[in-house]
Design a protein around this motif. Structure first.
Motif, PDB file in Angstrom:
ATOM      1  N   THR A 492      33.398  38.087 -24.350  1.00  0.00           N
ATOM      2  CA  THR A 492      33.495  38.198 -25.811  1.00  0.00           C
ATOM      3  C   THR A 492      33.075  39.590 -26.264  1.00  0.00           C
ATOM      4  O   THR A 492      33.716  40.206 -27.132  1.00  0.00           O
ATOM      5  CB  THR A 492      32.602  37.133 -26.486  1.00  0.00           C
ATOM      6  OG1 THR A 492      33.045  35.838 -26.079  1.00  0.00           O
ATOM      7  CG2 THR A 492      32.665  37.231 -28.004  1.00  0.00           C
ATOM      8  N   ASN A 493      32.001  40.110 -25.661  1.00  0.00           N
ATOM      9  CA  ASN A 493      31.521  41.443 -26.005  1.00  0.00           C
ATOM     10  C   ASN A 493      32.559  42.504 -25.649  1.00  0.00           C
ATOM     11  O   ASN A 493      32.820  43.433 -26.433  1.00  0.00           O
ATOM     12  CB  ASN A 493      30.208  41.720 -25.273  1.00  0.00           C
ATOM     13  CG  ASN A 493      29.428  42.857 -25.903  1.00  0.00           C
ATOM     14  OD1 ASN A 493      29.528  43.095 -27.092  1.00  0.00           O
ATOM     15  ND2 ASN A 493      28.650  43.557 -25.099  1.00  0.00           N
ATOM     16  N   GLN A 496      35.341  42.364 -28.200  1.00  0.00           N
ATOM     17  CA  GLN A 496      34.968  42.950 -29.497  1.00  0.00           C
ATOM     18  C   GLN A 496      34.968  44.473 -29.447  1.00  0.00           C
ATOM     19  O   GLN A 496      35.438  45.132 -30.387  1.00  0.00           O
ATOM     20  CB  GLN A 496      33.587  42.425 -29.904  1.00  0.00           C
ATOM     21  CG  GLN A 496      33.581  40.952 -30.292  1.00  0.00           C
ATOM     22  CD  GLN A 496      32.179  40.386 -30.472  1.00  0.00           C
ATOM     23  OE1 GLN A 496      31.186  41.016 -30.087  1.00  0.00           O
ATOM     24  NE2 GLN A 496      32.085  39.191 -31.046  1.00  0.00           N
TER      25      GLN A 496
END
Length: 762
Positions: A492-493, A496
């Motif tokens: 997810t990081n 992003q």
């Protein structure tokens, strides 16, 4: 005169010791409850001054849930204590010791450590958690000391000697009686075992286990790295003697039990400095127009008995270790480089996977069989690559066909969702004394990928052969090489941060979809400024591959079944797989799962240690190489960010060093863990993972294997020297002949300069 009572004569106990005594007493008598008077009497805390101390400590311990108040003024041991307060001690040379309990690191002051060493299993008391303070622990017992030694440099004085350790886990020097030196002298690199460390003493006492040689001498330093990680640096004489007694044993009877491939074109392709050739490829065209490709693997277990001392040593080592300048083999040289090695023009016993393939590399049939081969040629990767690139050379038709089939296999793997991480490895050219004289990069080319694809195919086939069983049947216990799904938070990081640069990475869906997105990202960022940041984050989001009996598939390869079968000379799990294959082929029962799992875990642990030792040897050579380059300026990329600074990997030689945050004097910098950056509070300058920076080599510490860089901020200052890359670029421009401008160009330049300036002002 009145007679003194026991209360008057009892010694006063220090307040800091009372808590320890109370907890110990209640734990011993954990089935009963006591009031403060009974507890005070039991621990001999009967001095009048201790009365209120005991009452206050009992209240504090009960409030912290370390003991239970089971009735008014009655206390007993907390049933949740005991094993919950046993953990692994973490010692640091900077004094920030701790104990790891349930994934939480609790601080332990040195005065409360009982001199526990890093890795010791300890029982601790956890102090009451006071408002605004972190909890602290106190070691009350070393439950299970970890067997360990320390490496450092000897300093021999007239009456005693000491070892100045290289360890980041021990700040104190180890005192050594002269009678325990084993002939060591000042300046010798040595391995020392701690024999005693009393609580009241600042320094431990020890004895020399082995002398490695003079500090700075290459062999001594490489052996010190191996010893640091608990890895062997020499072979036991009795194991080598047992190996030397083994003959090749290629008799007519043995050949008759195997498929004979001695007449089929066969060759090895390996690094130029390799001596242990554990895999070979054969290829021939079948009458039906298909290709028969054989992946032939050294039949190590034919020579190594499960009950032999060679087996015992191999199991303990679990892997060969590859340092910068040497290989420390898992098996004795007589086997690894001799009998088992698939050397050209020698008959060899092998365990093979044989494939029938069409021109598109579709596997139509396969079998796993014992074979005998005779390699026709030993190729280096460079020689095979030249044939692929030029179409000329020995066995060119066979190599070109295998290359074509490998490319089909590779293409299909990526279509199925396999990850494509392809990073260059740093290598050193070493002189006779072991000093690094130049750096080069090992890149994976078509010849490397050819071998890689067929080894992958063999490993997948073997794993499927055991693990993929008909519905309703249970697979027998086996050794798998598994790779778990990546950490969802890290993916997810990555997504992003990639989105900030306009890239999309899926964070949900099946592995094929997620991996395809990561591969597309890695391809799209090639050559762009954000390439370093995003490729580093993608790699770091992945789990580590391990050995286990619990098959969960291999995420990175996008296959449900995978094992290691192709390198038994250098990996013990491959020997395990060979034995299990033979056992099950003969109708044997499923192997004991508990024992297999223990061996898998040991092999995974040893693999990690070997990788750590390899990285340490690379770091040592990097520091040694850069020692002669102090003050020079280089361009590099930020490869890691921490609260104490950021690491920079130099473009020119891949050497990595630290820019300490204490040296960033222009501002106070905060560490942003989530965004991998340091940000200045006042001026908001940011240093982020993947940023390109210029640095100067400031310090090179061989003992710590550490490079320190100073950030170069030129701001147009002409006195700051150029990096080598910049200097070369400038020299190239200056030597390039200038083209004479035409009158038309001169006129355009004269009129255009003012115009463009006006546009900029607008």
């Amino acid at each position: 005169m009145a007679k003194k009572t026991n209360k008057d004569t009892a010694p006063r106990i220090k307040k800091q010791d009372l808590e320890h005594l109370i907890l110990n007493f209640l734990e011993r008598e954990n089935k009963q409850s006591f009031n403060y008077k009974q507890i005070a009497f039991a621990i001999n805390a009967t001095h009048p001054s201790n009365r209120m101390d005991v009452i206050n400590i009992l209240d504090t311990l009960a409030a912290a849930d370390l003991i239970q108040e089971v009735g008014l003024g009655k206390y007993k041991a907390n049933s949740n204590r005991g094993t919950a307060n046993v953990g692994e001690f973490v010692r640091r040379s900077n004094g920030r010791n701790g104990v790891m309990i349930d994934d939480e690191l609790i601080f332990v002051a040195e005065r409360n450590s009982r001199h526990a060493l890093n890795g010791d299993k300890v029982r601790v008391e956890i102090s009451a958690h006071r408002r605004g303070q972190e909890p602290e622990a106190k070691v009350i017992e070393i439950v299970e000391p970890k067997e360990q030694v320390f490496i450092g440099t000897l300093n021999v004085e007239k009456n005693y000697a000491s070892l100045v350790t290289d360890s980041k886990y021990l700040a104190a020097d180890i005192i050594i009686p002269r009678s325990k030196l084993k002939g060591g002298k000042t300046g010798d690199k040595a391995i020392v075992r701690i024999t005693q460390w009393r609580e009241e003493e600042m320094n431990p006492k020890g004895e020399v286990v082995d002398i490695l040689g003079q500090k700075g001498e290459n062999n001594a330093e490489m052996h010190a790295i191996l010893a640091e990680f608990g890895l062997p640096y020499k072979y036991p004489a009795n194991v080598e003697k047992a190996a030397d007694a083994i003959g090749a044993g290629i008799t007519p009877e043995e050949i008759s039990r195997r498929e004979d491939f001695r007449g089929v074109t066969t060759f090895t392709i390996d690094p130029r400095d390799a001596k242990d050739f554990d895999d070979a490829l054969s290829i021939r065209k079948l009458r039906n127009g298909h290709w028969e490709v054989g992946v032939h693997i050294a039949d190590v277990t034919h020579y190594v008995s499960p009950t032999s001392i060679i087996e015992k040593e191999a199991k303990q080592r679990a892997t060969s270790v590859y340092l910068v300048d040497r290989t420390i083999p898992m098996l004795p040289e007589h086997l690894s480089n001799g009998i088992c090695s698939l050397r050209p023009n020698e008959e060899k016993l092998t365990y093979s996977t044989i494939f029938e393939m069409d021109d598109k590399a579709n596997v139509l049939k396969s079998r796993i069989v014992k074979t005998v081969i005779k390699s026709d040629r030993r190729f280096t990767y460079e020689e095979a690559q030249e044939i692929i690139e030029t179409g000329e050379g020995d066995f060119k038709e066979e190599i070109l066909t295998l290359d074509k089939l490998a490319k089909e296999l590779r293409k299909r793997r990526y279509e199925n969702g396999a990850l494509d991480f392809d990073r260059a490895e740093v290598r050193f050219e070493i002189d006779k004394e072991g000093r690094p004289i130049s750096v080069f990069f090992k890149e994976s080319k078509d010849a490397n990928k050819l071998i890689e694809e067929f080894m992958l195919l063999a490993n997948i086939t073997v794993a499927e052969h055991i693990g993929k069983v008909p519905k309703g049947k249970k697979a027998k216990n086996f050794v798998y090489r598994v790779h778990d799904n990546p950490d969802p938070e890290k993916i997810t990081n990555l997504s992003q941060i990639a989105a900030r640069f306009g890239f999309r990475v899926k964070t949900d869906g099946n592995p094929k979809e997620i991996n395809s997105g990561i591969n597309r990202l890695l391809k799209d960022v090639k050559g762009r400024g954000e390439e370093n940041l995003l490729s580093i984050l993608a790699i770091r989001s992945m789990a580590k591959a391990v050995y286990t009996t619990e098959n969960i598939g291999h995420y990175g390869l996008a296959v449900p079944y995978y094992t290691h079968f192709t390198s038994p000379i250098r990996r013990y799990p491959d020997m395990m797989v060979h034995r299990l294959l033979s056992k099950y082929a003969e109708g044997g029962r499923s192997a004991d799962k508990v024992r297999l799992e223990e061996e898998c875990k040991h092999s995974s642990d040893m693999e990690q240690l070997a990788a750590n030792a390899e990285r340490a040897s690379i770091r040592y050579k990097q520091v040694e190489y850069m020692q002669n380059r102090l003050g020079e300026i280089y361009e590099g990329v930020i490869s890691g960010v921490t609260e104490w600074g950021f690491y920079v990997e130099l473009d020119e030689n891949k050497c990595e060093g630290l820019v300490p945050v204490r040296d960033l004097a222009d501002d106070y910098y905060d560490y942003d863990e989530k965004n991998f950056c340091l940000t200045g509070r006042k001026y908001h300058n940011t240093y982020t993972l993947g940023d390109i920076v210029r640095v100067q080599v400031a310090r090179a510490d061989l003992d710590k294997k550490q490079l320190d860089f100073a950030l170069v901020v030129d701001e147009g200052n002409p006195n700051i020297p150029l990096s080598k890359k910049e200097a070369a670029s400038k020299a190239k421009k200056e030597t390039k002949p200038k083209k004479e401008k035409t009158k038309k160009e001169k006129a355009r330049k004269g009129s255009g300069a003012k115009g463009s300036s006006k546009k900029r002002k607008k």
